[in-house]
Design a protein around this motif. Sequence first.
Motif, PDB file in Angstrom:
ATOM      1  N   TYR A   1      -1.575   3.659  -3.863  1.00  0.00           N
ATOM      2  CA  TYR A   1      -2.386   2.864  -2.953  1.00  0.00           C
ATOM      3  C   TYR A   1      -2.593   3.184  -1.414  1.00  0.00           C
ATOM      4  CZ  TYR A   1      -2.909  -0.346  -6.927  1.00  0.00           C
ATOM      5  OH  TYR A   1      -3.107  -0.937  -8.074  1.00  0.00           O
TER       6      TYR A   1
ATOM      7  N   VAL B   1     -10.285   5.820  -2.255  1.00  0.00           N
ATOM      8  CA  VAL B   1     -10.003   4.776  -3.447  1.00  0.00           C
ATOM      9  C   VAL B   1     -10.339   5.392  -4.706  1.00  0.00           C
ATOM     10  CG1 VAL B   1     -10.669   2.583  -4.185  1.00  0.00           C
ATOM     11  CG2 VAL B   1     -10.861   3.031  -1.733  1.00  0.00           C
TER      12      VAL B   1
ATOM     13  N   TYR C   1       0.652  -1.105   0.162  1.00  0.00           N
ATOM     14  CA  TYR C   1       0.039  -0.024  -0.109  1.00  0.00           C
ATOM     15  C   TYR C   1       0.907   1.368  -0.054  1.00  0.00           C
ATOM     16  CZ  TYR C   1      -4.060  -2.889   0.472  1.00  0.00           C
ATOM     17  OH  TYR C   1      -4.932  -3.872   0.231  1.00  0.00           O
TER      18      TYR C   1
ATOM     19  N   ARG D   1     -11.500  -1.848  -8.383  1.00  0.00           N
ATOM     20  CA  ARG D   1     -10.965  -2.938  -7.590  1.00  0.00           C
ATOM     21  C   ARG D   1     -11.708  -4.250  -8.118  1.00  0.00           C
ATOM     22  NH1 ARG D   1     -12.326  -1.250  -1.816  1.00  0.00           N
ATOM     23  NH2 ARG D   1     -13.700  -0.044  -2.983  1.00  0.00           N
TER      24      ARG D   1
ATOM     25  N   HIS E   1      -7.458  -5.831  -3.415  1.00  0.00           N
ATOM     26  CA  HIS E   1      -6.571  -4.827  -3.613  1.00  0.00           C
ATOM     27  C   HIS E   1      -6.151  -5.480  -4.982  1.00  0.00           C
ATOM     28  CE1 HIS E   1      -3.039  -2.145  -3.338  1.00  0.00           C
ATOM     29  NE2 HIS E   1      -2.418  -3.137  -2.857  1.00  0.00           N
TER      30      HIS E   1
END
Length: 149
Positions: free
Chosen positions: A31, A137, A27, A141, A112
Motif C-alpha cells: 500500500y 493504486v 501504508y 478499494r 483503504h
Amino acid sequence: MQSMTIRRAVAQDAERLTRLIQESGAYRGKYASIISGYRVTADYIARHRVFVAVDAVGRPLGFYALVLEPPELDLAFVADSAQGRGIGRLLIEHMVGQAREAGLTDVRVVSHPPAEEFYRRLGAERVGTVAPSPPKVAWERPELRFTTV
C-alpha cells in the motif's frame, strides 16, 4: 484516554499532518505507493474542513479531511502510537457532525481496504467498489457511505 481536543487545522499544521500520513504503518508494503510523495498543504487545509485531534501539549494524534463538494471523507489518519484509544471513532463522529452541520445528507468514503471494517463498525454502509487506478493504486478499494440524517 489522555486529554484530547479536536480543533480546526491551520496552515501551520500542514507539515505535521503530512508526517503523520508518511509514518502510517497501515501504508507499508503493497500500500506504500498511494502515499508516496503525498503532502497535506496549507492550501488544502484552507479549502477543506480539516480537523485535527491533539493531545494536551498540542501534538497531533490524528486528523480527517471532509470535502464538501462532492461530499467525501478524503483523508482520515490516526498516528500509529495513538491507535486503539478511540481517537479514530471520535474523529469520524466529529466528521459526521460537521457534514450534518454543512447540510450534507451523506458522505462518500473510498476506503483503504484494511480500514473498511473500522468504517462499517461506525455505521458506514458499503455501496460499491472503486477500480484500481495504476500506477499509484493497484488494488480495488471499498466504496462506503455514511448517512448523516
